[in-house]
Design a protein around this motif. Sequence first.
Motif, PDB file in Angstrom:
ATOM      1  N   LYS A  54       0.840  -1.197   0.000  1.00 32.26           N
ATOM      2  CA  LYS A  54       0.000   0.000   0.000  1.00 32.26           C
ATOM      3  C   LYS A  54       0.872   1.243   0.000  1.00 32.26           C
ATOM      4  O   LYS A  54       1.966   1.239   0.557  1.00 32.26           O
ATOM      5  CB  LYS A  54      -0.826   0.029   1.296  1.00 32.26           C
ATOM      6  CG  LYS A  54      -2.223  -0.503   1.160  1.00 32.26           C
ATOM      7  CD  LYS A  54      -2.979  -0.260   2.471  1.00 32.26           C
ATOM      8  CE  LYS A  54      -4.120  -1.245   2.587  1.00 32.26           C
ATOM      9  NZ  LYS A  54      -4.824  -1.148   3.856  1.00 32.26           N
ATOM     10  N   LYS A  55       0.366   2.304  -0.567  1.00 33.81           N
ATOM     11  CA  LYS A  55       1.032   3.596  -0.423  1.00 33.81           C
ATOM     12  C   LYS A  55       1.033   4.003   1.050  1.00 33.81           C
ATOM     13  O   LYS A  55       0.300   3.403   1.854  1.00 33.81           O
ATOM     14  CB  LYS A  55       0.309   4.620  -1.274  1.00 33.81           C
ATOM     15  CG  LYS A  55       0.349   4.250  -2.761  1.00 33.81           C
ATOM     16  CD  LYS A  55      -0.357   5.258  -3.604  1.00 33.81           C
ATOM     17  CE  LYS A  55      -0.151   4.910  -5.088  1.00 33.81           C
ATOM     18  NZ  LYS A  55      -0.447   6.070  -5.932  1.00 33.81           N
ATOM     19  N   ALA A  56       1.830   4.982   1.407  1.00 39.52           N
ATOM     20  CA  ALA A  56       1.961   5.316   2.832  1.00 39.52           C
ATOM     21  C   ALA A  56       1.911   6.815   3.054  1.00 39.52           C
ATOM     22  O   ALA A  56       2.429   7.596   2.242  1.00 39.52           O
ATOM     23  CB  ALA A  56       3.267   4.751   3.384  1.00 39.52           C
ATOM     24  N   ALA A  73      -8.332   4.342  16.587  1.00 38.27           N
ATOM     25  CA  ALA A  73      -9.155   3.139  16.744  1.00 38.27           C
ATOM     26  C   ALA A  73      -8.752   2.046  15.760  1.00 38.27           C
ATOM     27  O   ALA A  73      -9.055   0.869  15.964  1.00 38.27           O
ATOM     28  CB  ALA A  73     -10.627   3.501  16.539  1.00 38.27           C
ATOM     29  N   ASN A  74      -8.043   2.429  14.701  1.00 41.33           N
ATOM     30  CA  ASN A  74      -7.660   1.462  13.670  1.00 41.33           C
ATOM     31  C   ASN A  74      -6.178   1.100  13.690  1.00 41.33           C
ATOM     32  O   ASN A  74      -5.713   0.380  12.812  1.00 41.33           O
ATOM     33  CB  ASN A  74      -8.016   2.010  12.287  1.00 41.33           C
ATOM     34  CG  ASN A  74      -9.508   1.905  12.004  1.00 41.33           C
ATOM     35  OD1 ASN A  74      -9.996   0.848  11.632  1.00 41.33           O
ATOM     36  ND2 ASN A  74     -10.242   2.985  12.247  1.00 41.33           N
ATOM     37  N   LEU A 118      -7.919   4.308   4.514  1.00 34.77           N
ATOM     38  CA  LEU A 118      -7.104   3.192   5.012  1.00 34.77           C
ATOM     39  C   LEU A 118      -7.048   2.031   4.028  1.00 34.77           C
ATOM     40  O   LEU A 118      -6.112   1.230   4.072  1.00 34.77           O
ATOM     41  CB  LEU A 118      -7.616   2.718   6.376  1.00 34.77           C
ATOM     42  CG  LEU A 118      -7.487   3.738   7.509  1.00 34.77           C
ATOM     43  CD1 LEU A 118      -7.934   3.124   8.831  1.00 34.77           C
ATOM     44  CD2 LEU A 118      -6.060   4.284   7.624  1.00 34.77           C
ATOM     45  N   ASP A 119      -8.033   1.924   3.131  1.00 35.01           N
ATOM     46  CA  ASP A 119      -7.928   0.931   2.058  1.00 35.01           C
ATOM     47  C   ASP A 119      -6.746   1.253   1.151  1.00 35.01           C
ATOM     48  O   ASP A 119      -6.121   0.359   0.586  1.00 35.01           O
ATOM     49  CB  ASP A 119      -9.200   0.937   1.190  1.00 35.01           C
ATOM     50  CG  ASP A 119     -10.343   0.200   1.876  1.00 35.01           C
ATOM     51  OD1 ASP A 119     -10.068  -0.528   2.857  1.00 35.01           O
ATOM     52  OD2 ASP A 119     -11.499   0.375   1.452  1.00 35.01           O
ATOM     53  N   ILE A 151      -0.564   2.214  11.260  1.00 36.46           N
ATOM     54  CA  ILE A 151      -1.669   1.448  10.675  1.00 36.46           C
ATOM     55  C   ILE A 151      -1.141   0.805   9.391  1.00 36.46           C
ATOM     56  O   ILE A 151      -0.730   1.505   8.463  1.00 36.46           O
ATOM     57  CB  ILE A 151      -2.875   2.352  10.335  1.00 36.46           C
ATOM     58  CG1 ILE A 151      -3.292   3.179  11.565  1.00 36.46           C
ATOM     59  CG2 ILE A 151      -4.046   1.509   9.823  1.00 36.46           C
ATOM     60  CD1 ILE A 151      -4.331   4.248  11.266  1.00 36.46           C
ATOM     61  N   GLY A 152      -1.085  -0.528   9.368  1.00 36.09           N
ATOM     62  CA  GLY A 152      -0.608  -1.220   8.171  1.00 36.09           C
ATOM     63  C   GLY A 152       0.898  -1.184   7.976  1.00 36.09           C
ATOM     64  O   GLY A 152       1.396  -1.463   6.895  1.00 36.09           O
ATOM     65  N   ILE A 153       1.604  -0.797   9.045  1.00 36.67           N
ATOM     66  CA  ILE A 153       3.078  -0.812   9.037  1.00 36.67           C
ATOM     67  C   ILE A 153       3.483  -1.854  10.071  1.00 36.67           C
ATOM     68  O   ILE A 153       3.063  -1.774  11.223  1.00 36.67           O
ATOM     69  CB  ILE A 153       3.647   0.568   9.437  1.00 36.67           C
ATOM     70  CG1 ILE A 153       3.240   1.631   8.416  1.00 36.67           C
ATOM     71  CG2 ILE A 153       5.150   0.497   9.658  1.00 36.67           C
ATOM     72  CD1 ILE A 153       4.144   1.815   7.239  1.00 36.67           C
TER      73      ILE A 153
END
Length: 433
Positions: free
Chosen positions: A4-6, A36-37, A252-253, A404-406
Amino acid sequence: MPAKKAVLIVVDGMTPDAFERAAESGRAPALAFLAANGDYRRGTSVFPSLTPVCLSSIATGAGPDVHHIPHLVWWHRAEQRIVEYGSSFSALRVAGITQSLTDTIYNMNGEHLSRGATTVYEAVEDAGLVAAAVNITCYRGTTRYMPTLPWVTKAAYGPKRFFYYGLFESDHTGAPFAVRSRAAGSTDAYAAAVGRWLVTRDGFDFLAYYLSDYDYSSHLHGPAGADDVSLERTDAAVQTLLDAAGGGDAFLDRYAVVLASDHGQTHVERAAQLEATLARFADDIVVCASNRAAQVYLRPDARTDAEELARALDGEPSVDVTLRLAGHDVVARRDGADGRADELEHPDAAARVQAALANPNAGELLVSAAAGWEFADLGGRHHAGGGSHGSLVAGDSTVPLLTIGIDAPIARITEIAPAVLAHFGVGVTADAR
Ligand SMILES: [Zn+2]
């Protein structure tokens, strides 16, 4: 599947307490949504915990020993002059307005930031990706930009998407010029307008999005009072990014996220003039003090040394601890006695002090302020009655860190860039250039 891009969001001067309050109070819906995410923890900044040092550490993934930015104000040994990045308008005037603006806007990146450090933008773009930087003061990249003001004719080098307070702009976004009214939040309003434009176009692989107005409020009103003035505006600048993607879930997607501040803040009540305390050494030293840290430099033919200066500060109420090197050993002097940095109770003290002293642009003696104290700058200005930062104490040094996502568990601001590069599968190259 490609990563994903960041997006990296840096809220200048937001303490962990402020972030945690924001996430729970209902006053900051965008920050609360991200919290929360994500995975949240408290992390540590660098020393001195001052924005030019911190943002350089965030953008290079390295400490001041590697990137060489030592302080808000410092003595340039090769040029025998003071570099002042903007402690106050009065301090800029003492150091020379034109020189100080050139140092802040151009030289910090073009000359002072070590070629031995690699910025996250350089590393991302070396891998064929597109980096974007909005307002962050450590911006070095390889694309040449001429200023938007026709009477300024010196180029700067930034990432492929580069927006710097309206002075450098890689694209026409229609954003209003940033530097109109700090108190009214015009700087973050500029960042938000550019951020909306970038996210709407999905125009980057990595975006560094820097919001500075919260720190400005915290200096004026103290870390406990900044929320009332700035929290909603800071949150709105984050919400703008989410909305531009079509809402929080859509954001976040599309993007992994790191949200952090660069340093904390603590309340200050009193200011001290270190130049006065060290007045008898005036011919032998240069004192570079600002906020809650100072660097003391020995002139080439000084008839004193760092140990004597440290002893001269024994009993000075504004000083918590002084730091110096004896050979390769760090000496932390406190309460009239020499000790070791790893005996200090401050977060990550030994590593942070070591990195600060190993910077070739550091003074021979570093001074960390006691709680509640600030050191007046070159212009005699300070924030007594408000907030400040720069020292080793936990309140100045602890930051909120949300990912988030890292995958990497980031615990220090120097670990942000390596985590972003690892996310993209790009080699970590802090010392490679
Ligand atoms: Zn600040």
